[in-house]
Design a protein around this motif. Structure first.
Motif, PDB file in Angstrom:
ATOM      1  N   GLN A 112      66.154 -42.208  76.948  1.00 17.70           N
ATOM      2  CA  GLN A 112      66.787 -42.926  76.249  1.00 17.70           C
ATOM      3  C   GLN A 112      66.163 -44.107  75.792  1.00 17.70           C
TER       4      GLN A 112
ATOM      5  N   SER B  22      78.416 -41.695  82.373  1.00 21.34           N
ATOM      6  CA  SER B  22      77.528 -42.065  80.955  1.00 21.34           C
ATOM      7  C   SER B  22      78.543 -43.051  79.837  1.00 21.34           C
TER       8      SER B  22
ATOM      9  N   ASN C 111      74.004 -38.032  82.936  1.00 22.02           N
ATOM     10  CA  ASN C 111      73.934 -37.427  81.534  1.00 22.02           C
ATOM     11  C   ASN C 111      75.382 -37.569  80.849  1.00 22.02           C
ATOM     12  N   ASP C 112      75.064 -37.160  79.511  1.00 23.33           N
ATOM     13  CA  ASP C 112      76.356 -37.249  78.725  1.00 23.33           C
ATOM     14  C   ASP C 112      77.594 -36.190  79.183  1.00 23.33           C
ATOM     15  N   LYS C 113      78.920 -36.850  79.384  1.00 26.07           N
ATOM     16  CA  LYS C 113      80.183 -36.174  79.867  1.00 26.07           C
ATOM     17  C   LYS C 113      79.982 -36.394  81.590  1.00 26.07           C
TER      18      LYS C 113
ATOM     19  N   ASN D 284      81.053 -41.685  76.472  1.00 28.81           N
ATOM     20  CA  ASN D 284      81.670 -40.213  76.697  1.00 28.81           C
ATOM     21  C   ASN D 284      82.298 -40.280  77.868  1.00 28.81           C
TER      22      ASN D 284
END
Length: 753
Positions: free
Chosen positions: A456, A502, A497-499, A505
């Motif tokens: 990131q 985080s 991580n995404d979903k 989302n």
């Protein structure tokens, strides 16, 4: 221009704050040579009141200088007034550590070699400690780190209420209950600000989902707003004396929260008398006129890479930059509007980086790491412990198998703005190996493959955990090793991580990712000496809950994660954390999901109103997977009968409830006694019970202590939307004392007269 030249320019720009500070020191030095302190300009004279200094500084500023203070000049700074020796303001992301330095106009890492911080546990872990002394320690330590790095605003803590377990940012917040969040946030703020660093409490308000967070309008009734979603912010302002508030991204009543008449002018400043500075979230402002008149002071991140619009200086085109200045010069907007904002900004400056008495701070120290470890140890929650499977009996254990990706996956990088460049992070596997040493053999099996850690802003963990074996191969290896082990520790859950957990989302479901449920189920069939450790900032479904003997909620624990977890598993530390939010068995057991469509597209209606978390479970008579306030210990506690010092509570009086608690086990431990109040009859619907006080006490084996809870009529009040006021109705009440919201041990009736 070469990359080296770019770097030199960006490095130079990062040094700009030194210019203002040198001017300030020079002016103070000149003043010190005069016959008396009062020969200094009033704004530099620290014997004058802050308000006198503000008015003097304001009178010396040009219109351009005033406007320049109201908007960003870089990713994380805003202008001072070099001509007057007024320094710039420098922000840093929190609330779990001090963000690494980035370039002036970019999110990318600036490449500093001395900005690796201590990563503190996530705020869900702090809240799970139910320990206000630890909250103060946390604030003081992270404030020292911010001060050392010369940041005068820490962008945290977060106190948005846990409305749904799918919110990707829940790990940054303090749970579902307004009283618990209120009690925990106040000492955190006081600890931070003792360093001359402003705590910027966020995200005000109603930021309870990440999907469509920039566009969603929240439709919530006034009772829920005042009883559930605002109390922690109110406590932060009125009790914690927070010097800064950050507006949220979402809308309320059709206006963005960062430029919102109702939230900022009517409530924050009008009802609560907030005298600090209101800062936008990065990219949260959308209209110049609303930003001018609806309570915003400082605008950040409207075009987040600084240069997208192709302007020579994008910051001059912010809503509170040139557009604001043109309106002022034309006379369409009166100068008093910019003066209001600059007064608040100057108040921030005089409280922080123009306070010569503030301490110097310290950074990435062993003391801070150990503070983080203490918080982690007290925040870890023992959810289940059938047949005392934990702590691990090392005298009878020769081989331990550790299974799960989260045993080796580092968690400090990623997750959004809380991503950190940590000085170090001890993984659970390394912590277990370090603690057990030569006492037992420790073998590791991956068990499942999730995702490679994602970088990131150019920052990565430097960790490679790639595994190209199939899911069947990984599971077969794990089960084979587990069969031959004396003890199995499964370490899984979510990641950043995404979903998952985080920013930006929400989670896709309540279930665990990567087919972990099947793996855990199969492990229960081959070895009953099993402890499952969930690393997450959110509740997860546990279809295997009845088969697993021991379950530990591990949170994101920061720099000392592995050491803290190992100390709990082997019994060096007796677990004492309790859940700050309800674990529902399924999504339909949560009011937001039962009564609405989550996440709302454009509009999110809070149909459940005040019935959030345990309030909903009580109302609907739903048995949670694990209750709010639940947490086990390696010892046991016995509650005596609660008594009240009087039968009746008068409107202007207080009543004290007392209960004896005895440690009936064989080792010292800490218990968190919780007081809930039940209103027998009310003119408006009320929860079955509401948390109104708690106390964490330490008891030696066999020891008894008396816990006292004192309340007044405010603990019995509800918000009446018709009167727009808090009301305590005379009548019958019950004081309920217990170990969780569903484990009430004793009760006593009383009346409000």
């Amino acid at each position: 221009m070469s990359s080296d030249e770019n770097y030199k320019i960006d490095a130079y720009m990062m040094l700009k704050p030194i210019k203002s500070i040198l001017i300030l020191l020079l002016m103070v030095s000149i003043g010190a040579k005069t016959e008396a302190q009062n020969t200094l300009p009033v704004y530099l004279n620290e014997t004058a009141t802050i308000e006198q200094r503000i008015e003097d500084a304001l009178s010396r500023m040009t219109l351009e200088e005033k406007v320049a203070m109201c908007h960003a000049q870089s990713k994380f700074s805003s202008a001072g007034v070099p001509r007057l020796g007024i320094p710039e303001n420098w922000m840093t992301d929190g609330p779990h550590g001090i963000r690494a330095e980035v370039f002036w106009d970019k999110w990318d890492q600036a490449g500093w070699t001395n900005d690796s911080c201590i990563a503190f546990p996530a705020l869900t872990c702090l809240a799970a400690s139910w320990n206000t002394d630890l909250s103060s320690l946390y604030g003081k330590a992270i404030g020292e780190e911010a001060r050392y790095r010369n940041k005068n605003v820490l962008l945290g803590p977060g106190v948005n209420i846990y409305r749904t377990p799918l919110n990707g940012r829940n790990f940054e917040y303090m749970g579902e209950d307004p009283l618990l969040s209120s009690r925990m946030v106040v000492p955190y703020i006081q600890g931070v600000q003792s360093n001359g660093v402003a705590a910027c409490v966020k995200h005000y308000a109603l930021n309870n989902q990440e999907i469509d967070r920039h566009t969603v309008n929240v439709d919530v009734d006034d009772r829920a707003l005042y009883e559930i979603y605002l109390p922690a912010f109110k406590a932060a302002v009125q009790e914690g004396k927070a010097w800064a508030i950050m507006g949220a991204y979402n809308k309320y009543k059709g206006q963005w929260a960062g430029q919102n008449q109702y939230l900022l002018n009517d409530i924050l400043r009008g009802e609560w008398h907030f005298d600090g500075v209101v800062i936008s979230d990065w990219g949260g402002i959308n209209d110049t006129k609303q930003a001018i008149y609806h309570g915003l002071d400082m605008e950040f991140g409207s075009w987040t890479n600084g240069l997208t619009m192709g302007a020579s200086n994008a910051y001059d085109n912010y809503y509170l930059a040139d557009p604001f200045l043109k309106l002022l010069k034309s006379g369409e907007v009166k100068e008093e509007e910019v003066d209001k904002k600059v007064r608040n900004i100057l108040r921030l400056v005089f409280r922080t980086n123009m306070n010569t008495k503030r301490p110097w701070g310290s950074f990435a120290t062993e003391e801070h790491a150990l503070a983080g470890r203490k918080i982690a140890e007290e925040g870890i929650v023992l959810l289940k412990n059938k047949n005392n499977t934990l702590p691990i009996n090392l005298a009878k254990t020769k081989k331990i198998v550790v299974i799960g990706e989260n045993a080796v996956k580092l968690m400090t990088v990623g997750g959004g703005s809380s991503s950190l460049k940590a000085k170090y992070e001890i993984s659970p596997l390394d912590g277990i190996k370090k603690r057990i040493g030569t006492q037992a053999e420790v073998v590791y099996a991956r068990g499942y493959v999730g995702e490679q850690p994602k970088a990131q802003d150019g920052l990565s963990t430097g960790d490679s955990i790639t595994d190209n074996r199939s899911a069947d191969q990984l599971m077969k290896e794990a089960l084979t090793l587990a069969k031959g082990a004396d003890f199995v520790i499964y370490i899984g859950g979510l990641n950043k991580n995404d979903k998952q957990d985080s920013e930006g989302n929400d989670r896709a479901s309540l279930s665990l990712p990567y087919n972990q449920d099947q793996l855990i189920t199969e492990l229960t069939k081959v070895n009953k000496n099993l402890a499952v450790v969930m690393i997450s900032g959110n509740a997860v479904a546990m279809p295997w809950v009845n088969e697993v003997p021991s379950i530990v909620q591990g949170w994101y624990l920061g720099t000392e994660a592995g050491n803290a977890l190992a100390a709990i598993l082997v019994g060096d530390v007796n677990p004492s954390g309790k859940l700050p939010f309800t674990f529902p068995a399924k999504l339909a057991d949560n009011g937001a999901h039962k009564l609405g469509v989550y996440p709302g597209k454009g509009e999110e209606k809070y149909n459940e109103s005040i019935f959030v978390g345990y309030r909903w479970a009580d109302k609907e008579k739903i048995k949670p997977l694990f209750s709010f306030g639940h947490g086990l210990n390696y010892t046991t506690f016995e509650y005596g009968k609660v008594t009240a010092d009087k039968k009746d509570l008068t409107a202007d009086g207080k009543i004290t409830f007392s209960v004896n608690i005895k440690n009936t086990g064989k080792r010292e431990g800490q218990e968190i006694a919780q007081l809930y109040i039940n209103d027998v009859k009310s003119s408006l619907p009320r929860p079955v019970k509401e948390l109104k006080a708690f106390d964490k006490i330490s008891l030696k084996a066999g020891e008894t202590k008396t816990v006292k809870f004192t309340i007044d009529k405010t603990a019995l009040s509800f918000f009446d939307p018709k009167k727009h006021d808090w009301v305590a109705e005379p009548g019958d009440f019950n004081a309920l004392v217990g170990a969780s919201s569903t484990d009430i041990r004793t009760a006593v009736a009383f009346k409000l007269k």
